[in-house]
Structures are given as C-alpha cells and as structure tokens.
Scaffold this active site. Structure first.
Site, PDB file in Angstrom:
ATOM      1  N   ASP A   1       0.850  -1.186   0.000  1.00  0.00           N
ATOM      2  CA  ASP A   1       0.000   0.000   0.000  1.00  0.00           C
ATOM      3  C   ASP A   1       0.888   1.240   0.000  1.00  0.00           C
ATOM      4  O   ASP A   1       1.891   1.286   0.714  1.00  0.00           O
ATOM      5  CB  ASP A   1      -0.910  -0.010   1.236  1.00  0.00           C
ATOM      6  N   ILE A   2       0.527   2.247  -0.805  1.00  0.00           N
ATOM      7  CA  ILE A   2       1.361   3.460  -0.858  1.00  0.00           C
ATOM      8  C   ILE A   2       1.152   4.359   0.359  1.00  0.00           C
ATOM      9  O   ILE A   2       1.966   5.242   0.616  1.00  0.00           O
ATOM     10  CB  ILE A   2       1.150   4.268  -2.162  1.00  0.00           C
TER      11      ILE A   2
ATOM     12  N   ASN B   1     -13.169  -3.303   1.674  1.00  0.00           N
ATOM     13  CA  ASN B   1     -14.203  -2.279   1.568  1.00  0.00           C
ATOM     14  C   ASN B   1     -15.017  -2.545   0.307  1.00  0.00           C
ATOM     15  O   ASN B   1     -14.450  -2.855  -0.740  1.00  0.00           O
ATOM     16  CB  ASN B   1     -13.581  -0.885   1.508  1.00  0.00           C
TER      17      ASN B   1
ATOM     18  N   GLN C   1     -15.264   2.092  -0.182  1.00  0.00           N
ATOM     19  CA  GLN C   1     -14.416   1.611  -1.269  1.00  0.00           C
ATOM     20  C   GLN C   1     -14.030   2.787  -2.155  1.00  0.00           C
ATOM     21  O   GLN C   1     -14.884   3.450  -2.727  1.00  0.00           O
ATOM     22  CB  GLN C   1     -15.144   0.540  -2.090  1.00  0.00           C
TER      23      GLN C   1
ATOM     24  N   HIS D   1     -10.317  -5.605  -3.930  1.00  0.00           N
ATOM     25  CA  HIS D   1      -9.010  -5.678  -3.299  1.00  0.00           C
ATOM     26  C   HIS D   1      -9.169  -5.927  -1.806  1.00  0.00           C
ATOM     27  O   HIS D   1     -10.141  -5.504  -1.198  1.00  0.00           O
ATOM     28  CB  HIS D   1      -8.170  -4.417  -3.549  1.00  0.00           C
TER      29      HIS D   1
ATOM     30  N   HIS E   1      -7.099  -5.575   1.788  1.00  0.00           N
ATOM     31  CA  HIS E   1      -5.967  -5.031   2.541  1.00  0.00           C
ATOM     32  C   HIS E   1      -5.548  -6.091   3.557  1.00  0.00           C
ATOM     33  O   HIS E   1      -6.391  -6.614   4.285  1.00  0.00           O
ATOM     34  CB  HIS E   1      -6.363  -3.764   3.302  1.00  0.00           C
TER      35      HIS E   1
END
Length: 124
Positions: free
Chosen positions: A38-39, A98, A105, A111, A113
């Site tokens: 994750d960024i 989400n 979301q 996706h 996490h």
C-alpha cells in the site's frame, strides 16, 4: 478462470498496476493474483491483494469466483508472514475488503488489505 483483456478495465488504477503499466512494490503475483504494498500504509505490514482481472467489488462476486477467492484466503496468511507479521496466536494480521460507497471503497476493483505488525497502528 483465466484473466483476459476482456476482463480488464483500461481506466482502472489496479488493472494498470497488475498489468505493470504503473509501478508498484511487488509482494506476489501469479496468473490470477497480484499483491503489492500500500502506498499509504496504516500498519507496519500493509499490502493489497487483487485479482488480475477486473471485478469491481466483492458484492459482484459469483460462484465462478469461489476458487480464486479461496486461493486469496489461503495465500493471505502466507504472504503476511513473509512480509513480517508474527505467527498466530500472539501475532496475526487483519484483512479488510471495503465494498461500495457505504463501505468506503475508493478504488472500484476488488481488493483486500492485509495489515499487521506490532500495535498500535496508525489507523484501524
């Protein structure tokens, strides 16, 4: 299910990441799945796992997606340990998916996490 260009969205950020058109810090990839850091991490270990073809949200899964989702659930703990999460039961990780606007979301590509590491975390 085999990903094909017909199952991708050329405007989707995560489709572009999975295709290598946008750089990411790779965690894992195979023919169906792609995992990357994750960024904006919320925990010491924080990465996302996505299918390589475009499924907008968990709410749109069908029976044909069950094998792929099962693989994601089995792979997540393995990758969490590889990325630095401590083993269960003292360690562990959190998985969040989400779904939809009410579910917060932001990117409409399925996706998950995966977050872990020593507490307390920044968020969550």
């Amino acid at each position: 299910m085999t990903p094909s260009p017909l199952h991708t969205d050329p405007d989707c950020l995560f489709c572009k990441i999975a295709a290598g058109k946008i750089p990411s810090r790779l965690v894992y990839q195979d023919d169906e799945l792609f995992a990357f850091h994750d960024i904006h991490p919320s925990a010491p270990v924080h990465f996302l796992m996505i299918p390589k073809w475009h499924i907008p949200a968990m709410a749109l899964l069908t029976d044909e997606h069950a094998p792929m989702m099962g693989r994601m659930m089995v792979l997540a703990p393995q990758l969490a340990l590889q990325q630095g999460c401590r083993p269960y039961p003292q360690g562990g990780f959190r998985m969040v998916c989400n779904t939809g606007v009410d579910g917060a979301q932001d990117i409409h590509h399925l996706h998950i996490h995966i977050m872990g590491g020593p507490r307390p975390w920044l968020r969550g």
